[in-house]
Design a protein around this motif. Structure first.
Motif, PDB file in Angstrom:
ATOM      1  N   SER A 146      37.813  34.112  37.595  1.00 14.97           N
ATOM      2  CA  SER A 146      38.715  32.803  37.552  1.00 14.97           C
ATOM      3  C   SER A 146      38.019  31.833  38.178  1.00 14.97           C
ATOM      4  CB  SER A 146      39.816  33.422  38.604  1.00 14.97           C
ATOM      5  OG  SER A 146      40.847  32.249  38.832  1.00 14.97           O
ATOM      6  N   PRO A 194      43.103  28.933  41.347  1.00 11.71           N
ATOM      7  CA  PRO A 194      43.681  30.220  42.039  1.00 11.71           C
ATOM      8  C   PRO A 194      42.791  31.551  41.462  1.00 11.71           C
ATOM      9  CG  PRO A 194      45.532  28.923  41.113  1.00 11.71           C
ATOM     10  CD  PRO A 194      44.170  28.236  40.783  1.00 11.71           C
ATOM     11  N   CYS A 195      42.414  32.270  42.373  1.00 11.47           N
ATOM     12  CA  CYS A 195      41.389  33.256  42.246  1.00 11.47           C
ATOM     13  C   CYS A 195      42.137  34.466  41.618  1.00 11.47           C
ATOM     14  CB  CYS A 195      40.673  33.630  43.335  1.00 11.47           C
ATOM     15  SG  CYS A 195      39.450  34.935  43.101  1.00 11.47           S
ATOM     16  N   VAL A 196      42.245  34.943  40.116  1.00 19.75           N
ATOM     17  CA  VAL A 196      43.049  36.045  39.639  1.00 19.75           C
ATOM     18  C   VAL A 196      41.978  36.715  38.696  1.00 19.75           C
ATOM     19  CG1 VAL A 196      45.140  36.442  38.272  1.00 19.75           C
ATOM     20  CG2 VAL A 196      45.039  34.354  39.767  1.00 19.75           C
ATOM     21  N   LYS A 197      41.715  37.874  39.024  1.00 23.04           N
ATOM     22  CA  LYS A 197      40.659  38.617  38.535  1.00 23.04           C
ATOM     23  C   LYS A 197      41.363  39.002  37.050  1.00 23.04           C
ATOM     24  CE  LYS A 197      38.483  40.316  42.588  1.00 23.04           C
ATOM     25  NZ  LYS A 197      38.158  41.474  43.397  1.00 23.04           N
ATOM     26  N   LEU A 213      49.370  30.538  37.879  1.00 24.09           N
ATOM     27  CA  LEU A 213      48.151  31.068  38.441  1.00 24.09           C
ATOM     28  C   LEU A 213      48.141  31.138  39.991  1.00 24.09           C
ATOM     29  CD1 LEU A 213      45.776  29.261  36.154  1.00 24.09           C
ATOM     30  CD2 LEU A 213      46.480  31.504  35.986  1.00 24.09           C
ATOM     31  N   ARG A 214      48.717  30.395  40.295  1.00 24.76           N
ATOM     32  CA  ARG A 214      49.044  30.140  41.917  1.00 24.76           C
ATOM     33  C   ARG A 214      49.812  31.380  42.249  1.00 24.76           C
ATOM     34  NH1 ARG A 214      49.706  23.871  43.299  1.00 24.76           N
ATOM     35  NH2 ARG A 214      47.265  23.409  43.040  1.00 24.76           N
ATOM     36  N   GLU A 262      48.239  34.729  42.137  1.00 29.03           N
ATOM     37  CA  GLU A 262      47.217  34.930  43.124  1.00 29.03           C
ATOM     38  C   GLU A 262      48.002  35.298  44.361  1.00 29.03           C
ATOM     39  OE1 GLU A 262      43.639  32.442  45.476  1.00 29.03           O
ATOM     40  OE2 GLU A 262      45.358  31.083  44.546  1.00 29.03           O
ATOM     41  N   GLU A 263      48.927  34.611  44.818  1.00 28.59           N
ATOM     42  CA  GLU A 263      49.868  34.964  45.975  1.00 28.59           C
ATOM     43  C   GLU A 263      50.350  36.408  45.952  1.00 28.59           C
ATOM     44  OE1 GLU A 263      52.980  31.999  46.084  1.00 28.59           O
ATOM     45  OE2 GLU A 263      51.564  30.328  46.448  1.00 28.59           O
ATOM     46  N   GLU A 281      48.767  38.954  44.432  1.00 33.76           N
ATOM     47  CA  GLU A 281      47.730  39.766  43.949  1.00 33.76           C
ATOM     48  C   GLU A 281      47.705  40.436  42.304  1.00 33.76           C
ATOM     49  OE1 GLU A 281      47.501  42.668  46.908  1.00 33.76           O
ATOM     50  OE2 GLU A 281      46.844  41.508  48.645  1.00 33.76           O
ATOM     51  N   ARG A 321      47.014  39.862  38.143  1.00 36.36           N
ATOM     52  CA  ARG A 321      45.687  40.111  37.401  1.00 36.36           C
ATOM     53  C   ARG A 321      45.891  39.332  36.193  1.00 36.36           C
ATOM     54  NH1 ARG A 321      44.224  41.972  41.482  1.00 36.36           N
ATOM     55  NH2 ARG A 321      43.002  43.753  41.794  1.00 36.36           N
TER      56      ARG A 321
END
Length: 444
Positions: free
Chosen positions: A330, A357-360, A389-390, A393-394, A396, A398
């Motif tokens: 991400s 946002p960090c989304v794998k 996306l946020r 991320e909140e 958890e 994918r």
């Protein structure tokens, strides 16, 4: 000769001051209105050679009173059957009433009215443009939102709407057989109009119209009664459509959501109108099989989701390889159609990418639906919203993708949604089955 002309002119003058007009010496114009009035008069009665008398009934009250007196005077010479016949004629002609739109056994039948199964329908006369007007304006999104009306075409779609409790207002049909195919008991409040099939074909969106078009009040998902069988087979799977602007794709996605047993569908404001005719045709009645909530802000979407939900997003599969480990992380994802997430040499834009946002990423067939799950499907021409996306991320979530063969373009949104929704259903049903087995083993 002068005396003769004097007598003739005297005869004309008695009809009025303006009856005799002289223009020159050779033309005489006579006002003929007095003669036309005599032609407009209707006889009170006709005497036949056999002595029979035929009386004409007038619509005003004075004529009715006069006829009643004549009947009383002649009643001594009439038989009981003749008296009954004359009374029926008087009541039949004097009892004209205006149609109110509801079934009434006492109302007078109009030449353009007929009945079917306790319902009264109207036959549209020549030059009637109500179907043209309704069909044209109901296809406008502005009209649908302002007037709160939608157009439904086809027997199956109208039957699904009636079964769900939608309120019909007006229904056009080309043949009585088409009307008999609908549940007549649910059309009591609707205005029924029979039109020619040629007119139906002119204003229909279908190549071969089914001969029935209806105008409904815009349904509210919170007030509809959805089929119990489909609701009992639903799973805790929620679908979010983000900027899906193609009507055919949105209709297909709704149909897939209903088939996969989704709990509900949420549409953001960037999506095409869910009640557009093309969406309705592609959805095949999905609007009346599961709740569909349109025009939602991202702040309102969380209100329609459970608290323990996990949100996943579907991404373009062409940017991933078959090996999930080599997929970009991400913040490094690229898309040639979007400038928002593209890489740049400037430090400012690089900082923006790192702040995404960090989304794998994850392959679609791996385990991702283990509790209440929401899936976000984006449009083909626009990237996913930053809010989606946020939210992932909140919770958890994918980035789910479907691997495709090298050199093949990515799947469209409707195809990707169908694959992911049915995979999510499979995983949720498998989890539910494991839970049941554990419960039975503990009871034993």
């Amino acid at each position: 000769m002068a005396a003769l002309m004097y007598n003739v002119s005297r005869g004309f003058v008695i009809f009025g001051e303006h009856s005799l007009l002289f223009r020159g010496h050779n033309q005489i114009l006579v006002n003929s209105r007095r003669y036309v009035r005599a032609l407009r008069r209707t006889p009170v009665a006709i005497l036949h050679p056999g002595g029979e008398r035929e009386t004409f009934i007038k619509s005003n009250e004075s004529a009715n009173k006069m006829n009643q007196k004549l009947f009383k005077q002649k009643g001594k010479n009439l038989s009981e059957s003749d008296k009954k016949y004359h009374k029926e004629k008087v009541s039949e002609r004097a009892g004209n009433k205006k149609w109110s739109g509801h079934v009434s056994e006492c109302a007078e039948e109009s030449p353009h009215m007929d009945r079917l199964g306790g319902l009264r329908y109207e036959k549209a006369p020549a030059g009637d443009n109500r179907l043209a007007k309704v069909s044209s304006v109901a296809r406008s999104r502005t009209f649908r939102e302002k007037e709160g009306k939608v157009l439904l075409e086809g027997r199956r779609l109208i039957c699904d709407a009636l079964s769900a409790g939608a309120s019909p207002q007006m229904l056009f049909f080309s043949a009585v057989e088409r009307l008999q195919e609908l549940p007549l008991d649910k059309l009591q409040q609707a205005k029924l109009i029979k039109v020619k099939y040629e007119d139906m074909k002119t204003w229909s969106d279908l190549v071969t119209p089914q001969g029935v078009i209806a105008i409904f009040s815009k349904p509210d998902a919170s007030h509809l009664a959805f089929p119990k069988d489909s609701r009992h087979q639903s799973v805790p799977l929620f679908l979010l459509c983000d900027n899906v602007r193609d009507a055919g794709n949105l209709g297909t996605i709704l149909r897939c959501a209903a088939a996969a047993g989704c709990d509900r569908v949420l549409l953001t404001k960037g999506c095409v109108d869910a009640w557009e005719p093309k969406v309705l045709r592609a959805a095949m009645g999905a609007h009346f099989r599961l709740p569909v909530y349109p025009n939602l802000d991202w702040d309102d979407i969380s209100k329609h989701l459970p608290k323990d939900v996990i949100v996943h997003v579907a991404v373009n599969s062409s940017i991933y390889t078959k090996d999930p480990a080599s997929a970009p992380l991400s913040g490094q994802i690229q898309n040639v159609t979007s400038d928002e997430y593209s890489e740049s040499d400037s430090d400012k834009e690089s900082d923006d990418e790192l702040s995404l946002p960090c989304v794998k990423p994850q392959v679609y067939h791996e385990s991702w639906a283990q509790r209440s799950t929401a899936l976000v499907i984006g449009g083909e021409t626009r990237e996913l919203s930053l809010e989606a996306l946020r939210l992932a991320e909140e919770t958890e979530g994918r980035r789910l993708f479907v691997p495709v063969a090298p050199g093949v373009e990515s799947l469209n949104s409707a195809m990707a949604a169908s694959i992911l929704l049915f995979e999510g259903r499979r995983q949720l049903l498998k989890l539910l089955d494991k839970t049941r087995r554990r419960t039975r083993s503990k009871m034993l």
